[in-house]
Scaffold this motif. Structure first.
Motif, PDB file in Angstrom:
ATOM      1  N   HIS A  14       0.787  -1.081  -0.134  1.00 50.29           N
ATOM      2  CA  HIS A  14      -0.058  -0.017  -0.104  1.00 50.29           C
ATOM      3  C   HIS A  14       0.867   1.393  -0.022  1.00 50.29           C
ATOM      4  O   HIS A  14       0.613   2.221  -0.589  1.00 50.29           O
ATOM      5  N   VAL A  15       1.932   1.326   0.774  1.00 49.85           N
ATOM      6  CA  VAL A  15       2.842   2.199   0.671  1.00 49.85           C
ATOM      7  C   VAL A  15       3.333   2.519  -0.759  1.00 49.85           C
ATOM      8  O   VAL A  15       3.615   3.714  -1.316  1.00 49.85           O
ATOM      9  N   ASN A  16       3.813   1.465  -1.247  1.00 48.89           N
ATOM     10  CA  ASN A  16       4.331   1.402  -2.674  1.00 48.89           C
ATOM     11  C   ASN A  16       3.376   2.074  -3.641  1.00 48.89           C
ATOM     12  O   ASN A  16       3.545   2.669  -4.510  1.00 48.89           O
ATOM     13  N   TYR A  17       1.949   1.816  -3.346  1.00 47.77           N
ATOM     14  CA  TYR A  17       0.999   2.527  -4.359  1.00 47.77           C
ATOM     15  C   TYR A  17       0.855   3.847  -4.144  1.00 47.77           C
ATOM     16  O   TYR A  17       0.856   4.691  -5.004  1.00 47.77           O
ATOM     17  N   GLU A  18       1.043   4.408  -2.850  1.00 44.82           N
ATOM     18  CA  GLU A  18       0.991   5.765  -2.633  1.00 44.82           C
ATOM     19  C   GLU A  18       2.316   6.440  -3.384  1.00 44.82           C
ATOM     20  O   GLU A  18       1.981   7.433  -3.838  1.00 44.82           O
ATOM     21  N   ILE A  19       3.213   5.582  -3.263  1.00 40.73           N
ATOM     22  CA  ILE A  19       4.415   6.420  -3.929  1.00 40.73           C
ATOM     23  C   ILE A  19       4.408   6.466  -5.323  1.00 40.73           C
ATOM     24  O   ILE A  19       4.476   7.392  -6.305  1.00 40.73           O
ATOM     25  N   GLU A  20       3.835   5.436  -5.848  1.00 35.53           N
ATOM     26  CA  GLU A  20       3.573   5.417  -7.440  1.00 35.53           C
ATOM     27  C   GLU A  20       2.525   6.364  -8.079  1.00 35.53           C
ATOM     28  O   GLU A  20       2.897   7.033  -9.028  1.00 35.53           O
ATOM     29  N   MET A  21       1.529   6.398  -7.091  1.00 39.50           N
ATOM     30  CA  MET A  21       0.314   7.251  -7.753  1.00 39.50           C
ATOM     31  C   MET A  21       0.875   8.823  -7.508  1.00 39.50           C
ATOM     32  O   MET A  21       0.461   9.681  -8.117  1.00 39.50           O
ATOM     33  N   LEU A  22       1.721   9.186  -6.498  1.00 37.64           N
ATOM     34  CA  LEU A  22       2.067  10.662  -6.028  1.00 37.64           C
ATOM     35  C   LEU A  22       3.081  11.082  -7.347  1.00 37.64           C
ATOM     36  O   LEU A  22       2.765  11.884  -7.966  1.00 37.64           O
ATOM     37  N   VAL A  23       3.903  10.046  -7.667  1.00 39.37           N
ATOM     38  CA  VAL A  23       4.742  10.167  -8.803  1.00 39.37           C
ATOM     39  C   VAL A  23       4.086  10.386 -10.078  1.00 39.37           C
ATOM     40  O   VAL A  23       4.255  11.324 -11.114  1.00 39.37           O
ATOM     41  N   PHE A  24       2.988   9.523 -10.205  1.00 46.16           N
ATOM     42  CA  PHE A  24       2.298   9.551 -11.651  1.00 46.16           C
ATOM     43  C   PHE A  24       1.481  10.748 -11.814  1.00 46.16           C
ATOM     44  O   PHE A  24       1.449  11.553 -12.628  1.00 46.16           O
ATOM     45  N   ALA A  25       0.661  11.114 -10.528  1.00 49.75           N
ATOM     46  CA  ALA A  25       0.160  12.285 -10.756  1.00 49.75           C
ATOM     47  C   ALA A  25       1.173  13.634 -10.859  1.00 49.75           C
ATOM     48  O   ALA A  25       0.736  14.509 -11.616  1.00 49.75           O
TER      49      ALA A  25
END
Length: 175
Positions: A17-28
């Motif tokens: 879940h932390v990885n998802y947050e990082i991935e989506m932060l960078v994507f956005a």
């Protein structure tokens, strides 16, 4: 009440879940900054608002992970992985404004807008967050490092964000 220690399997699942947050932060951030296109283009209208709100949401979630203020027992925190963690106050920049503008509809929102405090320097925020995440990653025990993106990958994303800032000539995102 002291926090309950988490076992390896709980921490491994939380890391997803932390990885998802990082991935989506960078994507956005990439979407806001135009990294995904050639030539560089930026979203407009509601697409811009959607990308910005997504960025701010994931920034807020990662800030709570690294720098908890009012945590609940089921919140995933950096200290769950590291034991005690020296949290940085750098990420508390604009905490109240972000909480009031994003977390829920508040009467303060109008005050921020009227005072022209509704713009967000998403590139600078990304650079700061990636820097703090790298500090977290290098402190992880060896057996947990593979659960997260490498510090080198985050550094590369940080360099891309810095290159965008340098190309613009300032840290103002215009949002």
């Amino acid at each position: 009440m002291p926090r309950r220690s988490r076992n390896t399997e709980e921490l491994r699942k939380a890391a997803v879940h932390v990885n998802y947050e990082i991935e989506m932060l960078v994507f956005a951030a990439e979407h806001l900054g135009g990294w995904h296109s050639s030539p560089m283009t930026n979203p407009v209208g509601n697409e811009k608002h959607m990308a910005l709100e997504s960025f701010l949401l994931h920034f807020r979630n990662l800030r709570a992970f690294l720098c908890p203020s009012l945590q609940r027992q089921d919140d995933v925190l950096a200290s769950d992985f590291l034991g005690l963690y020296d949290r940085s106050d750098k990420l508390n920049l604009d905490k109240e404004r972000l909480d009031k503008m994003l977390a829920h509809v508040s009467y303060s929102r109008s005050d921020y807008i009227e005072a022209d405090h509704y713009r967000w320097d998403s590139s600078a925020m990304l650079i700061l967050m990636l820097s703090e995440l790298q500090k977290f990653l290098v402190r992880l025990p060896d057996e947990q490092r593979g659960w997260f993106p490498s510090a080198e990958l985050l550094e590369k994303r940080q360099q891309w964000a810095q290159a965008e800032v340098d190309q613009r000539g300032s840290t103002k995102s215009g949002l």
